[in-house]
Each structure stands twice: as structure tokens, then as C-alpha cells.
Write a protein that holds these residues in place. Structure first.
Motif, mmCIF file in Angstrom:
data_model
loop_
_atom_site.group_PDB
_atom_site.id
_atom_site.type_symbol
_atom_site.label_atom_id
_atom_site.label_comp_id
_atom_site.label_asym_id
_atom_site.label_seq_id
_atom_site.Cartn_x
_atom_site.Cartn_y
_atom_site.Cartn_z
ATOM 1 N N GLU A 145 14.722 0.613 23.012
ATOM 2 C CA GLU A 145 13.438 1.318 23.100
ATOM 3 C C GLU A 145 13.554 2.537 24.024
ATOM 4 O O GLU A 145 12.983 3.585 23.737
ATOM 5 N N LEU A 201 16.993 -2.424 16.347
ATOM 6 C CA LEU A 201 15.775 -2.803 17.062
ATOM 7 C C LEU A 201 14.870 -3.639 16.164
ATOM 8 O O LEU A 201 14.332 -4.667 16.599
ATOM 9 N N ILE A 234 16.589 -5.054 23.638
ATOM 10 C CA ILE A 234 15.385 -4.410 23.093
ATOM 11 C C ILE A 234 14.913 -3.301 24.025
ATOM 12 O O ILE A 234 14.611 -2.184 23.579
#
Length: 156
Positions: free
Chosen positions: A67, A20, A63
Motif C-alpha cells: 500500500e 495486494l 500489505i
């Protein structure tokens, strides 16, 4: 992404955080490429612009996925499990019925499953079949390639 727990090992969590971080550092570079490609003029036939926008879409999707994993992460290492019983976080030594060779797999959550690295998901056919078994148990399971039988040699 559903709001269900995502089981990961401590190492898996670290790898996800590192990935990330790298993707977040890549964001400005792709935005700069989009800006530069847009300056070339007509964006409808601008290959550089289209490619950069596609890359941005893939990057943003990954992403969001990472997350979501981090938001719902539950460390496998911190969950209690019975000694000698196959469960999340266990290392399992198995021998397929038609082979003398033993293989070792770690039982992990789907987010960090990588069969080529010996990490199988608890939600895969093999992973589900192994859960709750002990050394010496014979396990039959149905996989996409057909039925298989194996013996659990050891659990740690």
C-alpha cells in the motif's frame, strides 16, 4: 516507509496491485484460522494459533508495504528521458570486461528489482554506475564482490 517517490514501470505497478489483491483476499482465511485455533482452548501452547498469528503478521506487514508503494508510485514510463542515455526505464546491453557474452538489464526502481529477471535497481551498485552513460562508454564500479569494469553496448 518514507514519503519519497517509488519508481515503478507500468507492468511493475500492475504486478504490485495483483499481489495486494491476492493478499487482501487471504486476510479472511487467516482470520478464520485464528478463530478456529482459538476455539481449541489455551492459546499459549496452541501451535495452530501461533502459526496463524505469525502468518497474519507477515501478511499485514506485506500489505502495508505494498500500500505504501502504491501510495507513492511514480510511473517510470511517463518520465521523460534522453534517448540513448541510461536512466530509469532504459534497457541496457552490457558486456563485462572479462567476458564476450552480453547481458541485457532493465533499470527499474528498488520496488521491482529482480536481478534474476534482468531488472536491476537504479540504487544498486551496478545501476548507479550505469546511470547517465551511453553506448560505447566503459564503466567501472564497486560491488560487494569487488571491482568490475564493463562496456555499455547499447541503450534503448
Amino acid at each position: 516507509m518514507e514519503d519519497k517517490p517509488v519508481h515503478v514501470t507500468r507492468d511493475g505497478l500492475h504486478n504490485i496491485e495483483e499481489e495486494l489483491d491476492g493478499l487482501l483476499r487471504e486476510r479472511p482465511e487467516i482470520a478464520d484460522r485464528i478463530r478456529a485455533a482459538r476455539d481449541f482452548g489455551d492459546i499459549t501452547e496452541n501451535a495452530e494459533y501461533i502459526e496463524a498469528k505469525n502468518e497474519q503478521g507477515l501478511l499485514e506487514g506485506r500489505i502495508l508495504r505494498l500500500e505504501g508503494i502504491l501510495r507513492h508510485a511514480v510511473l517510470i514510463d511517463e518520465e521523460p528521458r534522453e534517448s540513448g542515455v541510461v536512466a530509469l526505464g532504459a534497457d541496457v546491453r552490457i558486456r563485462f570486461e572479462d567476458s564476450e557474452e552480453e547481458q541485457v538489464f532493465s533499470i527499474v526502481g528498488p520496488a521491482e528489482a529482480d536481478p534474476l529477471q534482468g531488472k536491476i535497481s537504479d540504487e544498486s551498485p551496478l545501476g548507479m554506475a550505469l546511470l547517465s552513460h551511453r553506448a560505447g562508454d566503459e564503466v567501472a564500479f564497486e560491488a560487494p564482490m569487488g571491482s568490475s569494469t564493463l562496456v555499455v553496448v547499447a541503450v534503448s
